[in-house]
Design an enzyme around this catalytic site. Sequence first.
Site, PDB file in Angstrom:
ATOM      1  N   ARG A  54       0.856  -1.204   0.000  1.00 36.65           N
ATOM      2  CA  ARG A  54       0.000   0.000   0.000  1.00 36.65           C
ATOM      3  C   ARG A  54       0.884   1.244   0.000  1.00 36.65           C
ATOM      4  NH1 ARG A  54      -1.450   1.728   4.670  1.00 36.65           N
ATOM      5  NH2 ARG A  54      -2.074  -0.279   5.491  1.00 36.65           N
ATOM      6  N   TYR A 106     -17.494  16.503 -14.687  1.00 38.78           N
ATOM      7  CA  TYR A 106     -18.017  15.141 -14.617  1.00 38.78           C
ATOM      8  C   TYR A 106     -19.003  15.029 -13.440  1.00 38.78           C
ATOM      9  CZ  TYR A 106     -18.178  10.177 -13.575  1.00 38.78           C
ATOM     10  OH  TYR A 106     -18.615   8.918 -13.286  1.00 38.78           O
ATOM     11  N   ASP A 178      -8.728  19.047 -13.756  1.00 35.71           N
ATOM     12  CA  ASP A 178      -8.981  17.700 -14.257  1.00 35.71           C
ATOM     13  C   ASP A 178      -8.641  17.713 -15.746  1.00 35.71           C
ATOM     14  OD1 ASP A 178     -10.036  15.349 -15.282  1.00 35.71           O
ATOM     15  OD2 ASP A 178     -11.623  15.258 -13.763  1.00 35.71           O
ATOM     16  N   LYS A 203      -9.344   6.566 -18.794  1.00 39.39           N
ATOM     17  CA  LYS A 203      -9.718   7.128 -20.091  1.00 39.39           C
ATOM     18  C   LYS A 203      -8.520   7.096 -21.051  1.00 39.39           C
ATOM     19  CE  LYS A 203     -13.667   7.534 -18.188  1.00 39.39           C
ATOM     20  NZ  LYS A 203     -13.585   7.924 -16.833  1.00 39.39           N
TER      21      LYS A 203
HETATM   22  O1  P1T Z   1     -14.405   6.751 -13.534  1.00 39.57           O
HETATM   23  P1  P1T Z   1     -13.222   7.227 -12.790  1.00 39.57           P
HETATM   24  O2  P1T Z   1     -11.938   6.591 -13.227  1.00 39.57           O
HETATM   25  O3  P1T Z   1     -13.400   7.181 -11.312  1.00 39.57           O
HETATM   26  O4  P1T Z   1     -13.026   8.774 -13.205  1.00 39.57           O
HETATM   27  C1  P1T Z   1     -13.909   9.786 -12.870  1.00 39.57           C
HETATM   28  C2  P1T Z   1     -13.800  10.919 -13.855  1.00 39.57           C
HETATM   29  C3  P1T Z   1     -13.046  12.040 -13.510  1.00 39.57           C
HETATM   30  N1  P1T Z   1     -12.905  13.075 -14.353  1.00 39.57           N
HETATM   31  C4  P1T Z   1     -13.487  13.087 -15.556  1.00 39.57           C
HETATM   32  C5  P1T Z   1     -13.320  14.270 -16.455  1.00 39.57           C
HETATM   33  C6  P1T Z   1     -14.248  11.991 -15.970  1.00 39.57           C
HETATM   34  O5  P1T Z   1     -14.813  12.035 -17.187  1.00 39.57           O
HETATM   35  C7  P1T Z   1     -14.422  10.882 -15.097  1.00 39.57           C
HETATM   36  C8  P1T Z   1     -15.256   9.717 -15.464  1.00 39.57           C
HETATM   37  N2  P1T Z   1     -16.104   9.929 -16.559  1.00 39.57           N
HETATM   38  C9  P1T Z   1     -16.935   9.031 -17.120  1.00 39.57           C
HETATM   39  C10 P1T Z   1     -17.093   7.782 -16.663  1.00 39.57           C
HETATM   40  C11 P1T Z   1     -17.699   9.539 -18.258  1.00 39.57           C
HETATM   41  O6  P1T Z   1     -18.284   8.742 -19.018  1.00 39.57           O
HETATM   42  O7  P1T Z   1     -17.732  10.761 -18.441  1.00 39.57           O
END
Ligand code: P1T
Length: 387
Positions: A54, A106, A178, A203
């Site tokens: 961890r 988001y 972000d 992503k």
């Molecule tokens: O899904 P996760 O890895 O926890 O990420 C969250 C997140 C954070 N910032 C942005 C700009 C994002 O688009 C996302 C997650 N977004 C999607 C799942 C979506 O379809 O827009």
Amino acid sequence: MNTSTRKRAGFSTEAIHAGQEPDPTTGAITTPIYQTSTYVQEGLGKHKGFEYARTQNPTRIALEKNVAVLERGTRGFAFGSGMAATSAITHLLKSGDHVVASNNMYGGTYRLFEQVTRGFGVDFSYVDTSNLEATAALFRPSTRLLFVETPTNPSMIISDLRGLAKLARARGALLAVDNTFMTPYFQRPLELGAHLVVHSTTKYLNGHSDMVGGIVISNDDAASERLQFLQNAVGAVPGPFDCWLVLRGVKTLGVRMDRHESNARAIAAWLSKHPKLTRVLYPGLPDHPGHALHKSQATGFGGMIAFETGSIERGAAVLQRTKIFALAESLGGVESLISHPASMTHASVPKIEREKVGLTDGLVRISVGIEDLEDLQADLEHALCVL
Ligand code: P1T
């Protein structure tokens, strides 16, 4: 590769090499997946710098060093999801602190702020951060964090990163950006004055829709020290295999982003002339209100597009007719996806707040993949016939 002693290497050279020395025991060119929970110590307090997974894991450390170099940060901290990474940033705050945030981002980020962090006594104000004056007006003496997306998910609103950095710094707040939509290939907020960058590595950085992860990159020493503590103390760390998948994905980030973008530019230009669509949101379109600003702070426009179909029924009809664009949440993978933000990714944002930023029930979002352009265009053409 030592990239510090000579002229900076190019983006893809750093993407492939930074943080990834050949394995010291075997010379393996690819960073191994250190699938272990602990490390044997030679004696009390005598170890090789690794105590418990961890706290430290070599595969994770390679990923953190790699993305920190690409984002021009000093430290990186990987997490089990993008939300865990954003939540680590909220853990820098304490009860009584205030945050100014983009009124479009988001939906899960809004949900985290409103339904989790607010409960710990942190206050939030939301504003169109493309308006610098309106953003400045919301600052209070207790404002510790300015949190933005640019372009925003899914309305593609562009904010002035240099201006926001100046504002945050003048008021003693951290600017966190972000950068999931742009990636460091197209936009590097830390170079423009931000303190922190956050990514959903789920992503584009991973790029193959086969893991969930997040990362925070910092160039602020005090924030870095605390984030390192939080990563271990809160414990939302990613597993080594997921780190390895992102490391592998990042090696092709440059070529993938070029292809995402060239496909998206062509599709956005074509959609903008479609007689049945009233609004096409893509910062690469010359008539996008943030086009010039975006060009001044990023080197590309990315692969995300949103368009207005007019109603939820019309949107649903389009979503049901595509064959290559798969109906799914998420974005940034090699395969094209199509989604309905109001009912999917942004369902936790109240309708009245959604509509303020043009996130209507008829808005459809596409993540343009790297398939052949002709096939993607034909797929959309067939789907839009229903309108
Ligand atoms: O899904 P996760 O890895 O926890 O990420 C969250 C997140 C954070 N910032 C942005 C700009 C994002 O688009 C996302 C997650 N977004 C999607 C799942 C979506 O379809 O827009």
